[in-house]
Design a protein around this motif. Structure first.
Motif, PDB file in Angstrom:
ATOM      1  N   MET A   1     -44.405 -85.309 -52.872  1.00 39.80           N
ATOM      2  CA  MET A   1     -44.407 -86.591 -53.585  1.00 39.80           C
ATOM      3  C   MET A   1     -44.993 -86.428 -54.986  1.00 39.80           C
ATOM      4  O   MET A   1     -44.588 -87.125 -55.913  1.00 39.80           O
ATOM      5  CB  MET A   1     -45.187 -87.643 -52.801  1.00 39.80           C
ATOM      6  N   LEU A   2     -45.934 -85.509 -55.144  1.00 36.04           N
ATOM      7  CA  LEU A   2     -46.531 -85.256 -56.448  1.00 36.04           C
ATOM      8  C   LEU A   2     -45.737 -84.232 -57.251  1.00 36.04           C
ATOM      9  O   LEU A   2     -45.978 -84.062 -58.441  1.00 36.04           O
ATOM     10  CB  LEU A   2     -47.973 -84.762 -56.288  1.00 36.04           C
ATOM     11  N   GLY A   3     -44.845 -83.526 -56.596  1.00 35.49           N
ATOM     12  CA  GLY A   3     -44.016 -82.536 -57.280  1.00 35.49           C
ATOM     13  C   GLY A   3     -44.658 -81.176 -57.412  1.00 35.49           C
ATOM     14  O   GLY A   3     -44.247 -80.381 -58.251  1.00 35.49           O
ATOM     15  N   VAL A   4     -45.669 -80.903 -56.606  1.00 36.81           N
ATOM     16  CA  VAL A   4     -46.327 -79.597 -56.634  1.00 36.81           C
ATOM     17  C   VAL A   4     -46.337 -79.036 -55.217  1.00 36.81           C
ATOM     18  O   VAL A   4     -46.538 -79.756 -54.253  1.00 36.81           O
ATOM     19  CB  VAL A   4     -47.770 -79.687 -57.167  1.00 36.81           C
ATOM     20  N   GLN A   5     -46.096 -77.739 -55.119  1.00 35.93           N
ATOM     21  CA  GLN A   5     -46.096 -77.103 -53.801  1.00 35.93           C
ATOM     22  C   GLN A   5     -46.239 -75.603 -53.999  1.00 35.93           C
ATOM     23  O   GLN A   5     -45.604 -75.028 -54.876  1.00 35.93           O
ATOM     24  CB  GLN A   5     -44.797 -77.423 -53.053  1.00 35.93           C
ATOM     25  N   LYS A   6     -47.072 -74.972 -53.214  1.00 32.79           N
ATOM     26  CA  LYS A   6     -47.197 -73.522 -53.266  1.00 32.79           C
ATOM     27  C   LYS A   6     -45.957 -72.906 -52.643  1.00 32.79           C
ATOM     28  O   LYS A   6     -45.425 -73.422 -51.653  1.00 32.79           O
ATOM     29  CB  LYS A   6     -48.441 -73.063 -52.505  1.00 32.79           C
ATOM     30  N   SER A   7     -45.514 -71.800 -53.195  1.00 31.25           N
ATOM     31  CA  SER A   7     -44.289 -71.177 -52.683  1.00 31.25           C
ATOM     32  C   SER A   7     -44.461 -70.710 -51.238  1.00 31.25           C
ATOM     33  O   SER A   7     -43.520 -70.761 -50.451  1.00 31.25           O
ATOM     34  CB  SER A   7     -43.867 -70.012 -53.578  1.00 31.25           C
ATOM     35  N   LYS A   8     -45.671 -70.284 -50.875  1.00 34.75           N
ATOM     36  CA  LYS A   8     -45.932 -69.856 -49.497  1.00 34.75           C
ATOM     37  C   LYS A   8     -45.716 -71.017 -48.528  1.00 34.75           C
ATOM     38  O   LYS A   8     -45.067 -70.874 -47.495  1.00 34.75           O
ATOM     39  CB  LYS A   8     -47.369 -69.320 -49.386  1.00 34.75           C
ATOM     40  N   ASN A   9     -46.245 -72.190 -48.880  1.00 39.16           N
ATOM     41  CA  ASN A   9     -46.081 -73.367 -48.025  1.00 39.16           C
ATOM     42  C   ASN A   9     -44.636 -73.839 -48.010  1.00 39.16           C
ATOM     43  O   ASN A   9     -44.127 -74.287 -46.989  1.00 39.16           O
ATOM     44  CB  ASN A   9     -46.994 -74.495 -48.492  1.00 39.16           C
ATOM     45  N   TYR A  10     -43.984 -73.750 -49.161  1.00 38.02           N
ATOM     46  CA  TYR A  10     -42.578 -74.139 -49.265  1.00 38.02           C
ATOM     47  C   TYR A  10     -41.723 -73.298 -48.320  1.00 38.02           C
ATOM     48  O   TYR A  10     -40.898 -73.823 -47.573  1.00 38.02           O
ATOM     49  CB  TYR A  10     -42.130 -73.961 -50.716  1.00 38.02           C
ATOM     50  N   GLU A  11     -41.943 -71.995 -48.328  1.00 35.15           N
ATOM     51  CA  GLU A  11     -41.192 -71.096 -47.439  1.00 35.15           C
ATOM     52  C   GLU A  11     -41.502 -71.385 -45.974  1.00 35.15           C
ATOM     53  O   GLU A  11     -40.600 -71.397 -45.132  1.00 35.15           O
ATOM     54  CB  GLU A  11     -41.501 -69.645 -47.779  1.00 35.15           C
ATOM     55  N   ARG A  12     -42.778 -71.620 -45.662  1.00 35.24           N
ATOM     56  CA  ARG A  12     -43.166 -71.935 -44.278  1.00 35.24           C
ATOM     57  C   ARG A  12     -42.477 -73.204 -43.801  1.00 35.24           C
ATOM     58  O   ARG A  12     -41.944 -73.268 -42.693  1.00 35.24           O
ATOM     59  CB  ARG A  12     -44.683 -72.109 -44.194  1.00 35.24           C
ATOM     60  N   ASP A  13     -42.447 -74.214 -44.670  1.00 34.75           N
ATOM     61  CA  ASP A  13     -41.849 -75.491 -44.299  1.00 34.75           C
ATOM     62  C   ASP A  13     -40.365 -75.339 -43.974  1.00 34.75           C
ATOM     63  O   ASP A  13     -39.875 -75.916 -43.005  1.00 34.75           O
ATOM     64  CB  ASP A  13     -42.033 -76.514 -45.410  1.00 34.75           C
ATOM     65  N   PHE A  14     -39.660 -74.583 -44.795  1.00 39.34           N
ATOM     66  CA  PHE A  14     -38.220 -74.461 -44.594  1.00 39.34           C
ATOM     67  C   PHE A  14     -37.854 -73.486 -43.483  1.00 39.34           C
ATOM     68  O   PHE A  14     -36.799 -73.618 -42.874  1.00 39.34           O
ATOM     69  CB  PHE A  14     -37.522 -74.075 -45.899  1.00 39.34           C
ATOM     70  N   GLN A  15     -38.716 -72.528 -43.197  1.00 34.96           N
ATOM     71  CA  GLN A  15     -38.405 -71.569 -42.136  1.00 34.96           C
ATOM     72  C   GLN A  15     -38.796 -72.073 -40.755  1.00 34.96           C
ATOM     73  O   GLN A  15     -38.078 -71.853 -39.791  1.00 34.96           O
ATOM     74  CB  GLN A  15     -39.098 -70.237 -42.407  1.00 34.96           C
ATOM     75  N   TYR A  16     -39.954 -72.725 -40.662  1.00 27.64           N
ATOM     76  CA  TYR A  16     -40.491 -73.046 -39.338  1.00 27.64           C
ATOM     77  C   TYR A  16     -40.682 -74.533 -39.071  1.00 27.64           C
ATOM     78  O   TYR A  16     -40.970 -74.924 -37.954  1.00 27.64           O
ATOM     79  CB  TYR A  16     -41.840 -72.338 -39.146  1.00 27.64           C
ATOM     80  N   GLY A  17     -40.552 -75.362 -40.089  1.00 27.87           N
ATOM     81  CA  GLY A  17     -40.796 -76.794 -39.918  1.00 27.87           C
ATOM     82  C   GLY A  17     -39.614 -77.511 -39.297  1.00 27.87           C
ATOM     83  O   GLY A  17     -38.471 -77.050 -39.352  1.00 27.87           O
ATOM     84  N   LYS A  18     -39.905 -78.653 -38.693  1.00 24.98           N
ATOM     85  CA  LYS A  18     -38.866 -79.493 -38.112  1.00 24.98           C
ATOM     86  C   LYS A  18     -38.581 -80.631 -39.081  1.00 24.98           C
ATOM     87  O   LYS A  18     -39.491 -81.384 -39.441  1.00 24.98           O
ATOM     88  CB  LYS A  18     -39.324 -80.058 -36.766  1.00 24.98           C
ATOM     89  N   PRO A  19     -37.324 -80.787 -39.517  1.00 28.11           N
ATOM     90  CA  PRO A  19     -36.991 -81.812 -40.517  1.00 28.11           C
ATOM     91  C   PRO A  19     -37.427 -83.218 -40.113  1.00 28.11           C
ATOM     92  O   PRO A  19     -37.841 -84.012 -40.962  1.00 28.11           O
ATOM     93  CB  PRO A  19     -35.468 -81.724 -40.634  1.00 28.11           C
ATOM     94  N   ARG A  20     -37.349 -83.526 -38.824  1.00 31.65           N
ATOM     95  CA  ARG A  20     -37.706 -84.867 -38.358  1.00 31.65           C
ATOM     96  C   ARG A  20     -39.146 -85.225 -38.733  1.00 31.65           C
ATOM     97  O   ARG A  20     -39.425 -86.355 -39.140  1.00 31.65           O
ATOM     98  CB  ARG A  20     -37.497 -84.945 -36.849  1.00 31.65           C
ATOM     99  N   GLN A  21     -40.068 -84.264 -38.612  1.00 27.48           N
ATOM    100  CA  GLN A  21     -41.469 -84.521 -38.952  1.00 27.48           C
ATOM    101  C   GLN A  21     -41.614 -84.887 -40.431  1.00 27.48           C
ATOM    102  O   GLN A  21     -42.330 -85.820 -40.787  1.00 27.48           O
ATOM    103  CB  GLN A  21     -42.324 -83.290 -38.675  1.00 27.48           C
TER     104      GLN A  21
END
Length: 70
Positions: free
Chosen positions: A21-41
């Protein structure tokens, strides 16, 4: 030795949504979110945070208007 893959916790998902929402994200977290996160959450928490943001914004505007005597 393989590292055990763990999906992000609810707290990590919330932090990721707020960072987005703020437009900032660490690349490590970004990769974790897209690899292992569930879109519904992310979708549900995104909607909740947007609704909270709107309610806070409406509350602040109403407070300012009431203090201004309008």
């Amino acid at each position: 030795m393989s590292e055990e893959i763990k999906p992000p916790t609810l707290w990590q998902v919330a932090k990721s949504v707020l960072a987005a929402m703020l437009g900032v994200q660490k690349s490590k977290n970004y990769e974790r979110d897209f690899q292992y996160g569930k879109p519904r959450q992310y979708i549900i928490l995104g909607i909740v945070f947007v609704i909270l943001f709107i309610l806070i914004l409406v509350g602040v505007v109403n407070l300012v208007l009431s203090l201004a005597g309008v």
